[in-house]
Design a protein around this motif. Structure first.
Motif, PDB file in Angstrom:
ATOM      1  N   GLN A  79       0.841  -1.189   0.000  1.00 52.41           N
ATOM      2  CA  GLN A  79       0.000   0.000   0.000  1.00 52.41           C
ATOM      3  C   GLN A  79       0.887   1.253   0.000  1.00 52.41           C
ATOM      4  O   GLN A  79       1.449   1.601  -1.011  1.00 52.41           O
ATOM      5  CB  GLN A  79      -0.954  -0.037   1.195  1.00 52.41           C
ATOM      6  CG  GLN A  79      -1.967  -1.180   1.124  1.00 52.41           C
ATOM      7  CD  GLN A  79      -2.898  -1.084  -0.068  1.00 52.41           C
ATOM      8  OE1 GLN A  79      -3.434  -0.026  -0.367  1.00 52.41           O
ATOM      9  NE2 GLN A  79      -3.090  -2.196  -0.758  1.00 52.41           N
ATOM     10  N   ASP A  80       1.050   1.918   1.113  1.00 49.82           N
ATOM     11  CA  ASP A  80       1.922   3.100   1.155  1.00 49.82           C
ATOM     12  C   ASP A  80       3.316   2.726   1.646  1.00 49.82           C
ATOM     13  O   ASP A  80       3.894   3.369   2.507  1.00 49.82           O
ATOM     14  CB  ASP A  80       1.312   4.170   2.080  1.00 49.82           C
ATOM     15  CG  ASP A  80       0.122   4.845   1.434  1.00 49.82           C
ATOM     16  OD1 ASP A  80      -0.031   4.714   0.203  1.00 49.82           O
ATOM     17  OD2 ASP A  80      -0.658   5.485   2.134  1.00 49.82           O
ATOM     18  N   GLY A  81       3.859   1.667   1.082  1.00 49.80           N
ATOM     19  CA  GLY A  81       5.150   1.160   1.513  1.00 49.80           C
ATOM     20  C   GLY A  81       4.964  -0.101   2.337  1.00 49.80           C
ATOM     21  O   GLY A  81       3.924  -0.307   2.971  1.00 49.80           O
ATOM     22  N   MET A  82       5.965  -0.961   2.333  1.00 45.58           N
ATOM     23  CA  MET A  82       5.829  -2.248   3.009  1.00 45.58           C
ATOM     24  C   MET A  82       5.603  -2.091   4.508  1.00 45.58           C
ATOM     25  O   MET A  82       4.909  -2.893   5.131  1.00 45.58           O
ATOM     26  CB  MET A  82       7.068  -3.100   2.754  1.00 45.58           C
ATOM     27  CG  MET A  82       7.147  -3.639   1.342  1.00 45.58           C
ATOM     28  SD  MET A  82       8.306  -5.013   1.193  1.00 45.58           S
ATOM     29  CE  MET A  82       9.860  -4.187   1.534  1.00 45.58           C
ATOM     30  N   LYS A  83       6.193  -1.066   5.086  1.00 44.76           N
ATOM     31  CA  LYS A  83       6.089  -0.935   6.537  1.00 44.76           C
ATOM     32  C   LYS A  83       4.677  -0.618   6.999  1.00 44.76           C
ATOM     33  O   LYS A  83       4.354  -0.798   8.177  1.00 44.76           O
ATOM     34  CB  LYS A  83       7.065   0.127   7.029  1.00 44.76           C
ATOM     35  CG  LYS A  83       8.525  -0.316   6.938  1.00 44.76           C
ATOM     36  CD  LYS A  83       9.456   0.690   7.581  1.00 44.76           C
ATOM     37  CE  LYS A  83      10.896   0.219   7.527  1.00 44.76           C
ATOM     38  NZ  LYS A  83      11.834   1.180   8.154  1.00 44.76           N
ATOM     39  N   GLU A  84       3.818  -0.132   6.103  1.00 47.65           N
ATOM     40  CA  GLU A  84       2.428   0.086   6.494  1.00 47.65           C
ATOM     41  C   GLU A  84       1.781  -1.228   6.906  1.00 47.65           C
ATOM     42  O   GLU A  84       0.955  -1.275   7.810  1.00 47.65           O
ATOM     43  CB  GLU A  84       1.633   0.725   5.350  1.00 47.65           C
ATOM     44  CG  GLU A  84       0.224   1.128   5.774  1.00 47.65           C
ATOM     45  CD  GLU A  84      -0.573   1.754   4.648  1.00 47.65           C
ATOM     46  OE1 GLU A  84      -1.229   2.770   4.899  1.00 47.65           O
ATOM     47  OE2 GLU A  84      -0.554   1.218   3.532  1.00 47.65           O
ATOM     48  N   GLY A  85       2.177  -2.304   6.226  1.00 48.44           N
ATOM     49  CA  GLY A  85       1.647  -3.612   6.574  1.00 48.44           C
ATOM     50  C   GLY A  85       2.247  -4.193   7.835  1.00 48.44           C
ATOM     51  O   GLY A  85       1.805  -5.227   8.322  1.00 48.44           O
ATOM     52  N   ARG A  86       3.264  -3.558   8.352  1.00 50.89           N
ATOM     53  CA  ARG A  86       3.868  -4.007   9.605  1.00 50.89           C
ATOM     54  C   ARG A  86       3.415  -3.140  10.772  1.00 50.89           C
ATOM     55  O   ARG A  86       3.145  -3.640  11.859  1.00 50.89           O
ATOM     56  CB  ARG A  86       5.396  -3.946   9.487  1.00 50.89           C
ATOM     57  CG  ARG A  86       6.129  -4.442  10.725  1.00 50.89           C
ATOM     58  CD  ARG A  86       7.627  -4.196  10.610  1.00 50.89           C
ATOM     59  NE  ARG A  86       7.956  -2.778  10.724  1.00 50.89           N
ATOM     60  CZ  ARG A  86       9.184  -2.284  10.554  1.00 50.89           C
ATOM     61  NH1 ARG A  86      10.181  -3.084  10.212  1.00 50.89           N
ATOM     62  NH2 ARG A  86       9.413  -0.999  10.696  1.00 50.89           N
ATOM     63  N   ASP A  87       3.324  -1.817  10.532  1.00 47.48           N
ATOM     64  CA  ASP A  87       3.118  -0.886  11.635  1.00 47.48           C
ATOM     65  C   ASP A  87       1.683  -0.375  11.760  1.00 47.48           C
ATOM     66  O   ASP A  87       1.308   0.112  12.828  1.00 47.48           O
ATOM     67  CB  ASP A  87       4.041   0.331  11.459  1.00 47.48           C
ATOM     68  CG  ASP A  87       5.511  -0.063  11.404  1.00 47.48           C
ATOM     69  OD1 ASP A  87       5.858  -1.125  11.952  1.00 47.48           O
ATOM     70  OD2 ASP A  87       6.300   0.689  10.798  1.00 47.48           O
TER      71      ASP A  87
END
Length: 464
Positions: free
Chosen positions: A95-103
């Motif tokens: 979505q808005d970068g991979m870390k969005e799916g982590r954080d």
């Protein structure tokens, strides 16, 4: 706002009702269509295109219509009929970068957002995409099996990246062997040495990857990687290529500069993503060895040249973006000089970008100097050529992709305008019909353009 399909499952427009409620009408006849076949420099004179189930059966003037059959007849009104578009560098599950799916979200939420984007891809006229890295293998399988609607997906699976590479999103204090949350959830395989690369590549293919994606250099946004670093040793790259060759497919490589690109080609990589900083000798080599080049014009020429878009970048990222912006212009000049096999890939993800995939093709013309025909081929027949390199792992072998010809898949757009003369005709508002695999996903043609007709032996068709 993205034109998502209506949420009410009971809602259907008249076109969808007729397409779906006429199971005996397995033939669709497009009439009065000016055809762009995916290869030519001009449109045809008005022609007919006959579809049976999910394949194109006949193309031409006065195509033979099967007798004693019921068919759906679509009058294109002299508009352009062309192949569905192909995006060769998608990141559907980011979505808005991979870390969005982590954080910010768990994987259930990321999947739900991805499903919306899949619907929107179809509304924009993209019926196929090659995913260039991320947790997409399950999504691709669900689309292939018809469980969720969306474009055909050729998935690469998790990024194959070295420690500290662009796909490494772990904490800088992680110890060797520790797996980041995103790595555990299939976004990347962080691997070093032949054994780890071997296992990661086999894992991706076991789980449904159609080709492999390695990260061969640094990037603009990566948290750790040096922009000019070359990632993976030659032996590590060769390992990925060995696995791909054993399964009859190929490797694509994220690579910006000459050293990374040439090492990848030495290893047997067949497709280079980005390549913004390559020089003339490298471009000449790519042409001589038939290496494909995936062009992300929107990212390089628009995003990295826009002060507003760069506002959220740190100083290091801004410096790298400026180098990409200037380097991409030189790379495009080399493309025009040497004519490599060029394919179009947006790398457009996130809420502000996923709904404008056609902009990458438009920018190839408006900013990149491509002819209209060159840009269109990069998103149709040339893209399909690279997709065919998946060989025995290709999940879509019943017909051809990226072309309007007999035996091709019925992935069809009807466009208001001539994209060979006006590339802006690819804007979503001009895409009036979208068919993927013989099924209609968008129908904005005028009232009366669609009829259900029964053709009798020795007689003309009778409209219903």
């Amino acid at each position: 706002m993205p034109e998502y399909l209506p949420r009410d499952p009971k809602w259907k427009d008249p076109a969808h009702i007729q397409f779906e409620e006429e199971p005996s009408a397995q033939f669709v006849l497009f009439t009065n269509a000016r055809v762009y076949d995916g290869k030519s420099d001009v449109l045809s004179e008005p022609q007919e295109v006959l579809i049976h189930k999910n394949l194109i059966r006949k193309v031409g003037k006065l195509v033979p219509v099967p007798q004693d059959v019921k068919l759906i007849k679509v009058d294109c009104g002299g508009k352009t009929l062309m192949p569905g578009l192909i995006d060769m560098h998608s990141h559907i599950c980011i979505q808005d970068g991979m870390k969005e799916g982590r954080d910010s979200y768990d994987q259930m939420a990321m999947g739900a957002m991805c499903a919306h984007d899949l619907l929107d891809y179809l509304q924009q006229g993209f019926t196929t995409c090659r995913d260039a890295g991320g947790n997409v293998l399950g999504i691709a399988k669900a689309v292939q099996k018809g469980r969720i609607p969306g474009p055909r997906i050729y998935p690469s699976g998790a990024f194959i990246t070295q420690t500290g590479g662009p796909g490494d999103t772990g904490c800088c204090f992680d110890q060797p062997g520790e797996m980041d949350y995103l790595e555990k959830n299939g976004f990347a395989h962080v691997c070093d040495g032949r054994a780890e690369v071997l296992k990661a590549c086999r894992n991706n293919i076991r789980n449904g990857a159609t080709q492999l994606k390695i990260m061969a250099s640094g990037s603009v946004l990566g948290p750790y990687n040096n922009f000019y670093a070359t990632h993976f040793t030659l032996d590590e790259m060769k390992t990925a290529v060995e696995v791909a060759n054993d399964y009859g497919t190929y490797v694509m490589a994220h690579a910006y500069h000459d050293k990374a690109i040439n090492r990848a080609i030495d290893a047997g990589v067949r497709c280079i993503e980005h390549g913004y900083l390559m020089g003339e000798e490298t471009m000449r080599r790519m042409v001589e060895e038939n290496i494909a080049l995936s062009v992300q014009a929107t990212m390089a020429l628009e995003a990295f040249g826009d002060p507003d878009a760069l506002a959220k970048f740190d100083n290091n990222q801004k410096t790298k973006a400026a180098l990409v912006f200037s380097g991409a212009k030189k790379m495009l000049d080399l493309i025009h000089k040497y004519k490599p096999l060029t394919i179009a890939g947006g790398e457009l993800f996130g809420r502000g970008n996923s709904s404008r995939q056609a902009d990458n093709i438009i920018h190839m013309v408006s900013m990149g100097g491509f002819t209209h025909a060159e840009a269109l081929r990069a998103a149709t027949s040339s893209a399909a050529t690279v997709l065919s390199w998946t060989g025995t792992l290709n999940p879509y072998t019943e017909g051809s992709l990226g072309v309007i010809e007999e035996g091709a898949y019925a992935d069809i757009l009807v466009v208001n305008g001539n994209p060979l003369e006006d590339i802006y005709a690819l804007k979503r508002s001009n895409i009036e019909l979208v068919m993927k695999d013989g099924k209609c996903h968008k129908f904005n043609l005028k009232e009366g353009a669609l009829q259900v007709v029964t053709f009798r032996v020795g007689g003309s068709g009778k409209a219903k």
